[in-house]
Design a protein around this motif. Sequence first.
Motif, PDB file in Angstrom:
ATOM      1  N   SER A 187       0.472  -1.307   0.047  1.00 33.24           N
ATOM      2  CA  SER A 187       0.545   0.563  -0.173  1.00 33.24           C
ATOM      3  C   SER A 187       0.594   0.924   0.084  1.00 33.24           C
ATOM      4  O   SER A 187      -0.231   2.470  -0.013  1.00 33.24           O
ATOM      5  N   LYS A 204       0.102   3.784  -2.740  1.00 36.75           N
ATOM      6  CA  LYS A 204      -1.161   4.725  -2.300  1.00 36.75           C
ATOM      7  C   LYS A 204      -0.243   5.709  -2.650  1.00 36.75           C
ATOM      8  O   LYS A 204      -0.858   6.894  -3.428  1.00 36.75           O
ATOM      9  N   PHE A 256     -13.192  -3.401   0.750  1.00 41.58           N
ATOM     10  CA  PHE A 256     -11.963  -3.850  -0.633  1.00 41.58           C
ATOM     11  C   PHE A 256     -13.097  -5.256  -0.655  1.00 41.58           C
ATOM     12  O   PHE A 256     -14.055  -5.079  -0.883  1.00 41.58           O
ATOM     13  N   ASP A 266      -8.976  -0.002  -0.383  1.00 45.39           N
ATOM     14  CA  ASP A 266      -8.530   0.091  -1.101  1.00 45.39           C
ATOM     15  C   ASP A 266      -9.374   0.797  -2.750  1.00 45.39           C
ATOM     16  O   ASP A 266      -8.446   1.055  -3.487  1.00 45.39           O
ATOM     17  N   ASP A 270      -0.393  -8.685  -3.567  1.00 45.26           N
ATOM     18  CA  ASP A 270      -1.984  -7.909  -3.237  1.00 45.26           C
ATOM     19  C   ASP A 270      -2.445  -9.065  -4.427  1.00 45.26           C
ATOM     20  O   ASP A 270      -2.144  -8.659  -5.840  1.00 45.26           O
ATOM     21  N   HIS A 320      -3.185   1.143  -5.647  1.00 51.91           N
ATOM     22  CA  HIS A 320      -3.929   0.825  -4.154  1.00 51.91           C
ATOM     23  C   HIS A 320      -1.995  -0.242  -4.174  1.00 51.91           C
ATOM     24  O   HIS A 320      -1.635   0.076  -2.801  1.00 51.91           O
ATOM     25  N   ALA A 321      -2.042  -1.063  -5.254  1.00 49.46           N
ATOM     26  CA  ALA A 321      -0.438  -1.802  -4.764  1.00 49.46           C
ATOM     27  C   ALA A 321       0.141  -1.663  -6.523  1.00 49.46           C
ATOM     28  O   ALA A 321      -0.387  -1.913  -6.731  1.00 49.46           O
TER      29      ALA A 321
END
Length: 580
Positions: free
Chosen positions: A135, A138, A190, A224, A291, A303-304
């Motif tokens: 994360s 982000k 999520f 996310d 992820d 987000h990842a």
Amino acid sequence: MAAPRGRIAVLVALMALLGATAMASTNPASGRFDIPREGFAPASTMLRETTPEQAGLDPAPITATAQHLSDWTRPNAVEGHPLFAGAVAMLVHDGKIVATHATGSAVRYADGSGTELPREQQVPMRPDTIFDLASVTKLFTSIAVLQLVERDQVELDAPVARYLPEFGVNGKAAITVRQLLTHTSGLEPFLPLWRDWPDKASRISAVMRVRPQSPPGTDYTYSDLNLITLGVLVERLTGSSLDAVIAARITGPLGMADTGFNPPAHKVPRIAATEFQTEPERGMLRGEVHDENAWSLGGVAGHAGIFSTASDLAVLGQALLNGGAYAGERILSEQSVRAMLTNHNDRFPGDAHGLGFELDQIWYMGGLTSPRTAGHTGYTGTSLVIDPLSGSIAILLTNRVHPTRSWGSVNPARQAWATGLSRALAVPPARGPHAWSSVIGDSEVATLTTPALTVSDRYTSARFHAFVDSEPTDPLVVEASTDEGRTWRTLEVRVRGRGSPDKTVNSLSGTGHRSWWSARVMVPRGQKVTLRWRFTTDSSDTGRGVCIDAIRIADTERVLLDAERHPETIITDGFALSNG
């Protein structure tokens, strides 16, 4: 005879370097924790390696914390397993890299049960090991959005649906770009995109069509989905993929050569392994994003998905401390950086958030915590902490999900690493050559106790100075006993100083003010009175701690105790006499 041109150039460069060094050494805030900075560091500030001593820091707390990190990689560190397989940690102060610590293994296990590979097949951590940031990605997406704001392509308070019309359905028409950046959109945390939708297009569509779980702007929910949406927004408005935008506008200009999505095969030998995944059935992951949703989106998501090194993250951190510029390249204006590092969530105490950055989170920022301290964590065991008040950066990269996510949180290590830097920064005594500094951790008590004093019926007070950096559940109290310490009662304290309570209080705590307070308590009348300063920590989240100085107890006619002149009269437990 004139010096050759090359020699002149060398001399000029040497003089410039010496001048810069002299300027750094005469900066009154350098090496200090008690002089909060205002504004940004010079845009010309460049990272360079040095020792803690050369940067004006106490090396002992850094060395001790580095040893703790190594201890956490031992086979039985916690509940029969390591806290994490390995780590690379870095500390920066005033542009100086004062610590780089690599410990443990980048690859250690063969399966999700924790079966260790033969020693010759394990891969040790090294300073340039590359990590899946999770994360922390982000932050890169948020910077890309702010760059669009600077280009007048995005308005923070415009509805997201202006840029992504398909997003404005199912009650999301009013959600703004700012609310996505501050996690106040009302979207749920999520969705199992990788499991419940068959391809990238349907997964993105699911995010666009999701219904909010609460009205926008009414609560804080870390999601996310907010940053996945912003990643799509960046792609839509630039006409390029998110990874290409971040490479062209952030990592490329900053020279962050080891930072990016989907790392190439030739870098895999330097990459730390993450989890052995069975659902989905992916096996031991190394060089492939951990992820699941980012993986199902091709490894690139808002987000990842980004991989990086400690040294690359230090460059990003210094660029932000410099006001958005590094090595002659500007990625953001100073105004944008201020907006990123300003709390936009005043309505949600405890969930302070800038534009993309978390703020004031002691659970991983430790002793560097303040309302202006910014950072982010990643599920894989990564964290970045940027402290503008001291011009410092704390980076901890671990592969804590290797081989399984079930082995627990690395928050104690994140917090300890940041706190180690805070304690390496000096807090000189308020008066005289020494002050008492707490040297305790979680679930401990530190006390300073006077001998029994003969107190008359006259007005008697105890005055002292206190430097307090602790959460509200870690209070400093002043207590009195009239029965030789069998029982104690708490005294009211009146304090003055930057950030101090504006009323009489029963305990002292607080983070971020970074100032000595002048304090006074009234001593109860009685034949024999003992005073005690007691600092108590709970089971988690300890700040830098407490310093106490210049204790003086007197009535209208005489001094009963002057600990500044006679520190030996104070009985200490958990405090140590220190010069800063």
